[in-house]
Design a protein around this motif. Structure first.
Motif, PDB file in Angstrom:
ATOM      1  N   ALA A 252       3.900   0.076   1.584  1.00 58.47           N
ATOM      2  CA  ALA A 252       4.800   1.025   0.932  1.00 58.47           C
ATOM      3  C   ALA A 252       4.919   0.770  -0.562  1.00 58.47           C
ATOM      4  O   ALA A 252       5.001   1.717  -1.357  1.00 58.47           O
ATOM      5  CB  ALA A 252       6.174   0.960   1.589  1.00 58.47           C
ATOM      6  N   LYS A 253       4.929  -0.501  -0.981  1.00 58.98           N
ATOM      7  CA  LYS A 253       5.047  -0.810  -2.409  1.00 58.98           C
ATOM      8  C   LYS A 253       3.820  -0.345  -3.191  1.00 58.98           C
ATOM      9  O   LYS A 253       3.900  -0.113  -4.398  1.00 58.98           O
ATOM     10  CB  LYS A 253       5.283  -2.306  -2.617  1.00 58.98           C
ATOM     11  CG  LYS A 253       6.679  -2.750  -2.209  1.00 58.98           C
ATOM     12  CD  LYS A 253       6.943  -4.209  -2.525  1.00 58.98           C
ATOM     13  CE  LYS A 253       7.201  -4.456  -4.003  1.00 58.98           C
ATOM     14  NZ  LYS A 253       7.713  -5.822  -4.255  1.00 58.98           N
ATOM     15  N   LEU A 254       2.707  -0.205  -2.505  1.00 51.51           N
ATOM     16  CA  LEU A 254       1.499   0.303  -3.159  1.00 51.51           C
ATOM     17  C   LEU A 254       1.431   1.823  -3.140  1.00 51.51           C
ATOM     18  O   LEU A 254       0.506   2.417  -3.702  1.00 51.51           O
ATOM     19  CB  LEU A 254       0.262  -0.280  -2.477  1.00 51.51           C
ATOM     20  CG  LEU A 254       0.055  -1.780  -2.677  1.00 51.51           C
ATOM     21  CD1 LEU A 254      -1.060  -2.295  -1.779  1.00 51.51           C
ATOM     22  CD2 LEU A 254      -0.244  -2.107  -4.130  1.00 51.51           C
ATOM     23  N   GLY A 255       2.403   2.449  -2.491  1.00 49.04           N
ATOM     24  CA  GLY A 255       2.440   3.901  -2.436  1.00 49.04           C
ATOM     25  C   GLY A 255       1.973   4.486  -1.121  1.00 49.04           C
ATOM     26  O   GLY A 255       1.822   5.706  -1.000  1.00 49.04           O
ATOM     27  N   GLY A 256       1.755   3.618  -0.116  1.00 50.72           N
ATOM     28  CA  GLY A 256       1.316   4.090   1.187  1.00 50.72           C
ATOM     29  C   GLY A 256       2.468   4.520   2.071  1.00 50.72           C
ATOM     30  O   GLY A 256       3.641   4.419   1.700  1.00 50.72           O
TER      31      GLY A 256
END
Length: 316
Positions: free
Chosen positions: A45-49
């Protein structure tokens, strides 16, 4: 982009402060969020997933704290459950080289109930199984097995990380190995530490480890080697992919950051299973995942140390 469902434990890490590696001497602890599958969900999630966490915490303040952490890191917690049992706790000490020592006090994580309504959501998405506590019996293990069956029948891309914890399996290593075998057999991607690869294969030489694990069934193997990088193995090729040099202070979550970053990249493919037909792109993916793991070791605490996409790209 595919969704990645991360199944397993979410817990409190009480980390010993300035006490070296001996938990017996520690008297000052700092509360942090932990649990390998939860860390992976946050890494994605922190990578945008798009990650969804499936696990159980207590109906207590620790449970509320943990779910808030995941939500703050943009993880979908709509499938998380809560139990009347206390939230699981791990006491952790960190040696000068960043290595860890654990003592677990299990609670609500083992109370996860299987939810049949999730099955159809797995269709053509990705499911990551982190096994640190999931194979220790109870409702969690039963639910874990049923979700595994659902993933197999719904054309999911399946990732498996055994997350072996020696303190949890002393004298029961053979049982752990036996319980891991169905996942090693059916997973598209397995992430192992060097210790895990040797334990599950019964071999010490890395070439022999991979040969045995591929023979069992897994198609893509990554074996994390700390500062030496990662061995990427398929049935046809093997590559040792270097990492970036760092001065590690806490290795907690490094493997979770690695597999989370790798899954994030695979989730961006139109058809993740296609990566198995042409594994060339995996080399660059593993290279980037190595960076994510390395960066995570440069700060204390797993989730706060996980890099976002800007931080990850800044190292290139």
């Amino acid at each position: 982009m595919k969704k990645v469902y991360c199944i397993g434990e979410l817990l409190i890490d009480f980390v010993a402060e300035n006490q070296g590696s001996d938990l017996a001497k520690a008297n000052v602890f700092t509360k942090k969020a932990g649990g390998a599958p939860a860390n992976v969900a946050c890494a994605i999630a922190k990578l945008g997933g798009l990650s969804k966490f499936i696990g159980c915490v207590g109906q207590d303040q620790f449970g509320s704290f943990l779910l808030a952490i995941l939500k703050d890191n943009h993880v979908d917690i709509s499938l998380a459950q809560r139990s009347k049992y206390f939230t699981t706790i791990a006491f952790v000490s960190i040696a000068e080289d960043g290595e860890r020592d654990f003592v677990f006090s299990r609670g609500a994580d083992r109370k996860l109930k299987y939810d049949s309504s999730i099955k159809n959501s797995f269709q053509d998405n990705m499911v990551h199984f982190g096994a640190a506590t999931a194979l220790l019996g109870g409702d969690l293990e039963a639910a874990y097995g049923r979700y595994f069956f659902d993933a197999l029948t719904q054309n999911s891309f399946i990732s498996f990380d055994p997350n072996f914890r020696g303190d949890l399996w002393k004298g029961e290593e053979d049982t752990f190995i036996k319980k891991c075998m169905p996942f090693v057999q059916k997973a598209h991607l397995c992430k192992f530490s060097l210790e895990e690869a040797r334990l599950l294969s019964g071999k010490t030489d890395l070439e022999e480890c991979c040969a045995v694990l591929h023979e069992i069934g897994t198609q893509v193997i990554t074996i994390t080697l700390g500062g030496e990088g990662t061995l990427l193995s398929t049935k046809k090729t093997k590559h040792t992919i270097p990492s970036i040099p760092v001065n590690p202070v806490d290795t907690t979550g490094a493997g979770d950051a690695f597999i989370g970053c790798l899954l994030y990249q695979i989730a961006n493919l139109h058809d993740p299973i296609e990566i198995l037909k042409d594994t060339g792109p995996l080399i660059d993916m593993v290279k980037k995942a190595n960076k994510a793991g390395a960066l995570t070791t440069t700060n204390f605490g797993a989730i706060p140390s996980l890099p976002n996409l800007k931080q990850l790209n800044a190292t290139e």
